[in-house]
Design an enzyme around this catalytic site. Structure first.
Site, PDB file in Angstrom:
ATOM      1  N   ALA A  25       0.839  -1.196   0.000  1.00 59.07           N
ATOM      2  CA  ALA A  25       0.000   0.000   0.000  1.00 59.07           C
ATOM      3  C   ALA A  25       0.874   1.247   0.000  1.00 59.07           C
ATOM      4  CB  ALA A  25      -0.906   0.001   1.225  1.00 59.07           C
ATOM      5  N   CYS A  26       0.240   2.367  -0.305  1.00 62.01           N
ATOM      6  CA  CYS A  26       0.899   3.669  -0.332  1.00 62.01           C
ATOM      7  C   CYS A  26       1.652   3.893   0.965  1.00 62.01           C
ATOM      8  CB  CYS A  26      -0.145   4.774  -0.516  1.00 62.01           C
ATOM      9  SG  CYS A  26       0.484   6.439  -0.420  1.00 62.01           S
TER      10      CYS A  26
END
Lengths: 88, 187
Positions: A25-26
């Site tokens: 994820a980011c």
């Protein structure tokens, strides 16, 4: 960060390095891209695989700021293939 | 890149300005340094600080993080349990465990169940932990500057803090950086 190549052109690219950041994820994929970029010579292309939908715009923003060439992205099943050319 | 500036023009200027010679190359817009003031030791804010700091580092921005008050608790080595010189500093460290892996949520902490669930979800969704992001940020050249006043107040030494911290600084340094054009962010 407009893409500079068409999808067809992108399909024909053989990247110097493929970074599989699917699942991360980011800002994971961006950090992976940054790390991978340091391992290829100037002028070569990296391909980042990411299942995070914002990666393509994030990597585009990063490439523009840092001075690399954002070539574009292709949607694959369940992830994006993002292409960046190392420019410096 | 072409930049078009559109301005409403009511009346044409009496005297047209002399045409400027086109610049040889388009001037790059000046990039601001990023200055994050890490004030809170809460898990949620620590996480935001680390995500933004590591991303700024990856984007090639000069990023500094001024670590002050509760924020400094985050940068005490994880394995340090009791810090401080006098009983009150020691008691505070006992009441509020320092270290980046021991952060609590400001709301819905529920005796650690909140952070535990957050950590579990983060691992499930492959979100890097604050500790991992801190290591990435440091590797990307982000500078973490501890606040000398807070160190004194908590009785912390440089040895209590994680490796790779910058020299301790004061508030004037932070204001100076803002005056020089760093984009400030108070977290």
């Amino acid at each position: 960060m407009p893409a500079t190549l068409t999808e067809n052109e992108l399909e024909n690219i053989t990247a110097a390095k493929v970074i599989d950041a699917r699942g991360a994820a980011c800002p994971g994929p961006l950090l992976e891209a940054k790390k991978g970029m340091g391992t290829v010579p100037v002028g070569s292309i990296i391909e980042v695989w990411s299942s995070d939908p914002v990666t393509k715009s994030d990597i585009g923003a990063w490439a523009t700021k840092v001075g690399h060439e954002f070539l574009g992205h292709i949607a694959a099943t369940g992830y994006d293939r993002v292409f960046v050319k190392r420019a410096k | 890149m072409t930049l078009t500036l559109e301005r409403p023009v009511e009346a044409p200027p009496v005297e047209a300005p002399a045409p400027q010679p086109a610049p040889a190359h388009e001037a790059e817009p000046a990039l601001h340094d990023i200055l994050i003031i890490d004030y809170s030791g809460d898990l949620e804010r620590t996480w935001a600080t680390m995500i933004l700091a590591s991303t700024a580092g990856a984007m090639g921005a000069k990023c500094r993080v001024f670590v002050t008050f509760w924020g400094l608790q985050v940068f005490v080595k994880d394995e340090r349990r009791i810090t401080g010189q006098n009983w009150m500093q020691k008691l505070l460290a006992f009441m509020q465990r320092p270290g980046i892996s021991h952060r609590k949520l400001s709301k819905m902490n529920f005796l650690g169940m909140g952070p535990w669930m957050m950590g579990k979800l983060a691992r499930q969704y492959k979100v890097s932990s604050p500790k991992e992001l801190l290591e990435v940020a440091q590797a990307l050249g982000v500078e973490f500057m501890p606040c000398q006043m807070t160190m004194d107040m908590y009785g912390l030494t440089r040895d209590d803090l994680v490796e790779g911290m910058a020299e301790p600084v004061g508030a004037a340094t932070v204001i100076g950086l803002m005056q020089e054009g760093s984009s400030p962010l108070f977290i």
